[in-house]
Design a protein around this motif. Structure first.
Motif, PDB file in Angstrom:
ATOM      1  N   PRO A 169      46.973  32.906  31.386  1.00 48.40           N
ATOM      2  CA  PRO A 169      47.070  34.312  30.972  1.00 48.40           C
ATOM      3  C   PRO A 169      46.016  35.144  31.695  1.00 48.40           C
TER       4      PRO A 169
ATOM      5  N   ALA B  43      45.084  39.470  31.815  1.00 52.09           N
ATOM      6  CA  ALA B  43      45.438  40.858  31.531  1.00 52.09           C
ATOM      7  C   ALA B  43      44.841  41.838  32.527  1.00 52.09           C
ATOM      8  N   THR B  44      44.235  41.319  33.607  1.00 52.77           N
ATOM      9  CA  THR B  44      43.547  42.201  34.556  1.00 52.77           C
ATOM     10  C   THR B  44      44.477  43.286  35.087  1.00 52.77           C
ATOM     11  N   GLN B  45      44.048  44.531  34.941  1.00 52.75           N
ATOM     12  CA  GLN B  45      44.811  45.659  35.495  1.00 52.75           C
ATOM     13  C   GLN B  45      44.038  46.337  36.602  1.00 52.75           C
TER      14      GLN B  45
ATOM     15  N   LEU C 134      37.027  31.480  26.079  1.00 55.41           N
ATOM     16  CA  LEU C 134      35.744  32.121  26.359  1.00 55.41           C
ATOM     17  C   LEU C 134      35.648  33.485  25.684  1.00 55.41           C
TER      18      LEU C 134
ATOM     19  N   HIS D  75      37.608  30.561  43.404  1.00 57.07           N
ATOM     20  CA  HIS D  75      36.469  31.403  43.772  1.00 57.07           C
ATOM     21  C   HIS D  75      35.530  30.610  44.676  1.00 57.07           C
TER      22      HIS D  75
ATOM     23  N   SER E  62      44.488  27.819  30.252  1.00 55.87           N
ATOM     24  CA  SER E  62      43.908  28.462  31.438  1.00 55.87           C
ATOM     25  C   SER E  62      43.262  27.431  32.355  1.00 55.87           C
TER      26      SER E  62
ATOM     27  N   VAL F  24      35.963  35.165  36.464  1.00 58.23           N
ATOM     28  CA  VAL F  24      36.821  34.100  35.935  1.00 58.23           C
ATOM     29  C   VAL F  24      37.398  34.573  34.602  1.00 58.23           C
ATOM     30  N   ARG F  25      38.677  34.285  34.350  1.00 60.81           N
ATOM     31  CA  ARG F  25      39.295  34.620  33.061  1.00 60.81           C
ATOM     32  C   ARG F  25      39.840  33.341  32.445  1.00 60.81           C
ATOM     33  N   LEU F  26      39.355  32.985  31.253  1.00 60.89           N
ATOM     34  CA  LEU F  26      39.689  31.678  30.691  1.00 60.89           C
ATOM     35  C   LEU F  26      39.858  31.782  29.175  1.00 60.89           C
ATOM     36  N   ARG F  27      41.008  31.321  28.685  1.00 63.29           N
ATOM     37  CA  ARG F  27      41.214  31.272  27.238  1.00 63.29           C
ATOM     38  C   ARG F  27      40.128  30.412  26.590  1.00 63.29           C
TER      39      ARG F  27
ATOM     40  N   PRO G  37      40.805  36.052  28.631  1.00 60.90           N
ATOM     41  CA  PRO G  37      41.843  36.557  29.552  1.00 60.90           C
ATOM     42  C   PRO G  37      42.490  37.870  29.118  1.00 60.90           C
ATOM     43  N   ASN G  38      42.028  38.478  28.025  1.00 64.69           N
ATOM     44  CA  ASN G  38      42.590  39.768  27.622  1.00 64.69           C
ATOM     45  C   ASN G  38      41.832  40.941  28.234  1.00 64.69           C
ATOM     46  N   LYS G  39      40.803  40.655  28.966  1.00 66.64           N
ATOM     47  CA  LYS G  39      39.992  41.713  29.593  1.00 66.64           C
ATOM     48  C   LYS G  39      40.800  42.380  30.705  1.00 66.64           C
ATOM     49  N   VAL G  40      40.774  43.725  30.773  1.00 64.00           N
ATOM     50  CA  VAL G  40      41.632  44.427  31.743  1.00 64.00           C
ATOM     51  C   VAL G  40      40.932  44.770  33.049  1.00 64.00           C
TER      52      VAL G  40
ATOM     53  N   GLU H 211      40.973  27.434  36.253  1.00 61.25           N
ATOM     54  CA  GLU H 211      40.471  28.063  37.473  1.00 61.25           C
ATOM     55  C   GLU H 211      39.536  27.084  38.197  1.00 61.25           C
TER      56      GLU H 211
ATOM     57  N   ARG I 120      38.633  38.799  41.262  1.00 60.46           N
ATOM     58  CA  ARG I 120      39.373  37.670  40.688  1.00 60.46           C
ATOM     59  C   ARG I 120      39.652  36.563  41.704  1.00 60.46           C
TER      60      ARG I 120
END
Lengths: 253, 253, 253, 253
Positions: free
Chosen positions: A169, A171-173, B197, A190, A130, B192-195, B139-142, A132, A180
């Motif tokens: 990766p 998974a944000t829906q 964390l 950001h 990942s 932020v989405r990061l593997r 990063p699995n958070k939706v 960012e 984001r």
């Protein structure tokens, strides 16, 4: 006057960056300030003063003529002025091929820490799952994200693509309000705006069980001067056009 | 068995949080674990085991019956299960008025650090010109932003409005890709989405010449247990309904 | 001139902090600057100018006489000058008991963010297993750790002892060069010195699975002015002596 | 079985790192796990199983024999076991000169992020006026500073000396309790111990007006596996002895 001396003319000397450069050159033991030019001053002064180098911190519509004048007179140039599009760069390269001993550095950013942070981020990005970028600036800034953050994300994204790394990766829906952030070359970027800050950037890299963070804080434009001096000390030994201060750092990246 | 002892029945004991709670209560010197209930087990076990407190970590469609059963039997309750809407809370408050010695804590978040961070952020927000929130998760958070970040921003925004503080200054004119993030109650929120964390949040407050940062990192659900134990130790001395663990902390905020 | 107006005399007006205060008072819409005094100027000017408040930013050997003069003339005082030992404070309190309407604030630190950070750290310290402090300053600082860090650690250590919290766990057996830093009231304190920095402090609190970080960055002495203005706006409504700006914040901590 | 396949025997397979390596190799599509050896198992199994590579995560008194056995049988080795002093390394290099096709990687650290952070820190240190290191670990650690922090400081200090950079400025005159920490090769190193943490390191570099921070967080030993796999994929193409995973990264630093 010794032959080895770096004799510097500062162009755009009455702007804020120019004034800092005048001071920095004056303070440097291995340099001599020989001329300060502002808008309207005659370029011939540069030659008459015996300058071996110019620092060009002038404006977009003057910088090309300034640099071409220097090159034609065998004078090295360190350029912080903006406005150098592909066409101007191409014309400059043609001119430099006729003056093979002259070195020109065009640098969009002279802060050594910022240049290193970007180079490290681009290098490291391929080794993490990942990636960012968060940039933080004073609230008077009109554009988001910052040019530096966009460029950092571009370099990181390209390095990841070249190395065959999958996009980060995510998974944000559900993100109705855009928390984001922006996406530049598959890298989320950001932008924070906060009174009290100047210019700051944080690159976040993550893999299972670990995180690497590369942060640069710019508190003051004094931070540009070590880069300008490094440029002046290096230009003569790097004939031709160098784009970006990282070309003068021994990074091997 | 001493009268002073906290005798605990854990409901929802077979879930991941439940298993942690069973362990934490077992390890606490001033508590005794007297029952572990999962889906389908008879609530009467709680009374038969002589429980003085329950920890309810069950599911939304069971928690109301569990807690009402406890209150009706004079048993204090610490509740981490979700699904408590205004109607259920109102019914519970009616029931508690008939059992004035019983204390119930319903807490959406048991991480002491997170609860403190939110309380401090809400308190400090009124004293600064600028305020933003950055949350960082696996990063699995939706959903983005996180519920905690949205709630923090709401509390900060309201505190600023109540104190007559102007919205954070922001001169942004050009942000084509949404780098400035989401806006919740006038507070910009970035996700932020990061593997690598788990769950992290940073509140940034800025004024001329200074910045205050309040950051909480949650690495593991072990972080919820000190809050659960604090709830169990405090519930008997706080009759009635308390919503949010901050009500049990001596914050005076 | 309206009775409600805050009419301010700045003492020590020719120092750097004094000059900032003169500017801040001048810019504040609800205040009027009525006098600026430097070393050697007659204190009577304060009364002649009709001041309702003084800001005393003078030197240790002048501040006591300045503040006593103000109190004796029914003028409120906001004091940033140093040198107030227990004896001077005790004499001042005696004088204030004879002037029950006058409010005096003596504040070692006017940066709101720093005051909040210290208050939050002292409050939170009792809820975590581990607590340490890292302060970071410019390299011209002669003492380590900083006074603010030492005071923060003292307040944290006392709060932990009062709450019966054990000292932070530490299995260190081998530390030949002192990497673990100083210990103040059972709290480890680390001092970093770095060119480019001004004054920064990070309080680190840890428990199983979570961390709370409270960081304050002071970039510029402009950060003191909101605290000075808050002091001027509050002093009249808080008769007697208040020590520390936190006494004027609605912290309930 | 294809010739191109990486056929791996894991030595020390019953330790915690070994178990992670067994899992990682099993999950890697381009590798096949052919043997798992623990203390007392016969080394001949490695050859009988047709291994092309070993991962040696055994103990200090077994690793030398393990690696020599592999080299003598033309098997590449990726080594995380400790205990390799100069004498052992010298003997291994002699042996490798007789087996010019075999590649051996001995790596004290397999976390890619940590290796990159150290390399970047060593590179950047020469461009800044000030440099310090803060390491943060769980409170069960017995030595301070950490080996990684000491090695990082050594590399930074040497790079600065080689580039003719003066020691970091420091006006400290009064530090009775040692808040300034340990000094390694002219670099101040600070050690924080905090419950909830695992292993973290922050390199701080400062010059007038700017700061560069390089931080690595290690949350879990899962972070070592990408480095082990990278080692296995690279060893065959790097005959001879490589010391440190950075030798396999395309850093050019």
């Amino acid at each position: 006057m010794s032959d080895a001396e770096i004799r510097v003319a500062v162009l755009g000397a009455r702007g804020r960056m120019g004034a800092e450069a005048v001071q920095a050159v004056t303070d440097a033991e291995d340099m001599q300030l020989v001329a300060e030019l502002g808008r309207g001053d005659a370029r011939e002064t540069i030659v008459e003063a015996g300058a071996t180098h110019i620092v060009d911190l002038s404006v977009p519509d003057a910088t090309e003529d300034n640099v071409r004048f220097a090159v034609e007179h065998g004078i090295h140039a360190v350029v912080g002025a903006t406005g150098w599009d592909d066409e101007k760069l191409s014309r400059l390269q043609d001119l430099l091929s006729e003056h093979p001993d002259v070195g020109v550095l065009i640098a969009p950013n002279f802060a050594l820490g910022s240049v290193l942070a970007t180079a490290f981020a681009a290098k490291a990005a391929q080794y993490f799952e990942s990636a960012e970028v968060v940039e933080l600036h004073h609230p008077n800034k009109v554009d988001a994200p910052s040019g530096t953050a966009a460029r950092t994300a571009q370099l990181m994204g390209r390095a990841r693509r070249d190395a065959g790394v999958a996009p980060s990766p995510d998974a944000t829906q559900k993100d109705p309000d855009g928390a984001r952030g922006a996406v530049v070359e598959d890298i989320h970027v950001h932008a924070v705006r906060l009174r009290g800050l100047v210019a700051h950037q944080e690159v976040l890299l993550g893999s299972p069980g670990e995180q690497l963070t590369i942060r640069h804080d710019s508190f003051d434009r004094a931070s540009f001067m070590p880069g300008v001096l490094l440029g002046l000390r290096t230009a003569a030994s790097r004939p031709g056009l160098t784009h970006g201060l990282d070309g003068y750092l021994d990074l091997g990246l």
